[in-house]
Design a protein around this motif. Sequence first.
Motif, short mmCIF file in Angstrom:
data_model
loop_
_atom_site.label_atom_id
_atom_site.label_comp_id
_atom_site.label_asym_id
_atom_site.label_seq_id
_atom_site.Cartn_x
_atom_site.Cartn_y
_atom_site.Cartn_z
N ASN A 74 38.69 34.88 45.78
CA ASN A 74 37.58 33.98 46.08
C ASN A 74 38.02 32.53 46.21
N GLN A 75 37.07 31.65 46.44
CA GLN A 75 37.34 30.24 46.68
C GLN A 75 37.86 29.52 45.45
N ALA A 76 37.79 30.15 44.29
CA ALA A 76 38.35 29.57 43.06
C ALA A 76 39.74 30.14 42.76
N GLY A 77 40.24 31.00 43.67
CA GLY A 77 41.56 31.60 43.48
C GLY A 77 41.55 32.81 42.56
N GLU A 78 40.36 33.34 42.26
CA GLU A 78 40.23 34.49 41.37
C GLU A 78 40.15 35.79 42.17
N THR A 79 40.71 36.85 41.61
CA THR A 79 40.60 38.17 42.23
C THR A 79 39.20 38.70 42.02
N VAL A 80 38.62 39.25 43.10
CA VAL A 80 37.29 39.84 43.06
C VAL A 80 37.38 41.23 43.67
N THR A 81 36.79 42.20 42.99
CA THR A 81 36.74 43.57 43.49
C THR A 81 35.29 44.02 43.63
N THR A 141 42.13 29.89 53.89
CA THR A 141 42.84 30.03 52.62
C THR A 141 41.88 29.74 51.47
N VAL A 142 42.35 29.97 50.26
CA VAL A 142 41.55 29.65 49.08
C VAL A 142 41.10 28.19 49.13
N GLU A 143 42.01 27.30 49.49
CA GLU A 143 41.70 25.87 49.53
C GLU A 143 40.63 25.56 50.59
N VAL A 144 40.75 26.16 51.76
CA VAL A 144 39.77 25.94 52.82
C VAL A 144 38.41 26.47 52.39
N PRO A 157 30.81 29.18 43.02
CA PRO A 157 31.27 30.57 42.92
C PRO A 157 30.37 31.45 42.04
N SER A 158 29.63 30.85 41.13
CA SER A 158 28.72 31.65 40.29
C SER A 158 27.57 32.23 41.10
N ASP A 159 27.27 31.64 42.27
CA ASP A 159 26.17 32.10 43.11
C ASP A 159 26.65 32.78 44.39
N TRP A 160 27.76 32.25 44.96
CA TRP A 160 28.14 32.66 46.30
C TRP A 160 29.66 32.75 46.36
N LEU A 161 30.16 33.93 46.64
CA LEU A 161 31.60 34.16 46.76
C LEU A 161 32.03 34.09 48.21
N PHE A 162 33.09 33.34 48.47
CA PHE A 162 33.75 33.33 49.77
C PHE A 162 35.09 33.99 49.55
N LEU A 163 35.32 35.11 50.25
CA LEU A 163 36.49 35.93 49.97
C LEU A 163 37.49 35.93 51.12
N THR A 164 38.76 35.92 50.74
CA THR A 164 39.85 35.98 51.69
C THR A 164 40.89 36.98 51.19
N GLY A 165 41.80 37.36 52.06
CA GLY A 165 42.84 38.33 51.71
C GLY A 165 43.65 38.65 52.95
N GLN A 166 44.13 39.87 53.03
CA GLN A 166 44.88 40.31 54.20
C GLN A 166 43.91 40.62 55.35
N ARG A 167 44.26 40.12 56.52
CA ARG A 167 43.37 40.27 57.67
C ARG A 167 43.01 41.73 57.93
N GLN A 168 44.00 42.60 57.94
CA GLN A 168 43.71 44.00 58.25
C GLN A 168 42.75 44.61 57.22
N ALA A 169 42.92 44.26 55.97
CA ALA A 169 42.04 44.79 54.92
C ALA A 169 40.60 44.33 55.13
N ILE A 170 40.42 43.07 55.50
CA ILE A 170 39.07 42.54 55.70
C ILE A 170 38.45 43.13 56.96
N TRP A 171 39.23 43.24 58.02
CA TRP A 171 38.70 43.83 59.24
C TRP A 171 38.35 45.30 59.02
N ASP A 172 39.18 46.04 58.29
CA ASP A 172 38.85 47.43 57.95
C ASP A 172 37.58 47.50 57.13
N LEU A 173 37.42 46.57 56.22
CA LEU A 173 36.22 46.49 55.40
C LEU A 173 34.98 46.31 56.29
#
Length: 178
Positions: A22-29, A87-90, A102-118
Amino acid sequence: MISLEAEALPELWPAPDFTLTNQAGETVTRDDLLGQVWAADFFFTSCPGICPMLSANMQGLNADLADHPKRSDLRLVSFSLDPEHDTVEVLAEYSEAIEAPPSDWLFLTGQRQAIWDLSINGFKLEVQDTPDDPANPILHSGKVVLVDRQGMVRGYYDGLLPEGIKQLQADLELLLAE
């Protein structure tokens, strides 16, 4: 879209598993969101097309729900389709600019293929590269997906139209009352 009773909202399928940052650099599942009702969309911060309107509508929804008595049981989740740029910073700068903690709204990033598959396989939302269209380099859906406390997809809403957001908010209310 006709307003539905809570028990009439279909249970379509389980929301797909994911592990992103997420935008705070934390892992979210996906499992981190169990027990909460969440609305998810796919976007990217440099999008010149539908994303500004989609984000504005999600921002309006977030503001409308700010004082909801069950606000802690609700999350908005935005998955970036352009993680090379977002990126996390962006994403942190973006969420701060639109006043989305982040307590209300998560902005998530990761590997492009994983997100596109999602998007494509998990949430069944279109996404494709359109390199010949610099005004719209990634073609994607403007739908918002509603997920219940058990992680089941319960509906799709047009995130670009006021009526779609209004129906999403009504159905969020129904799921929060369950």
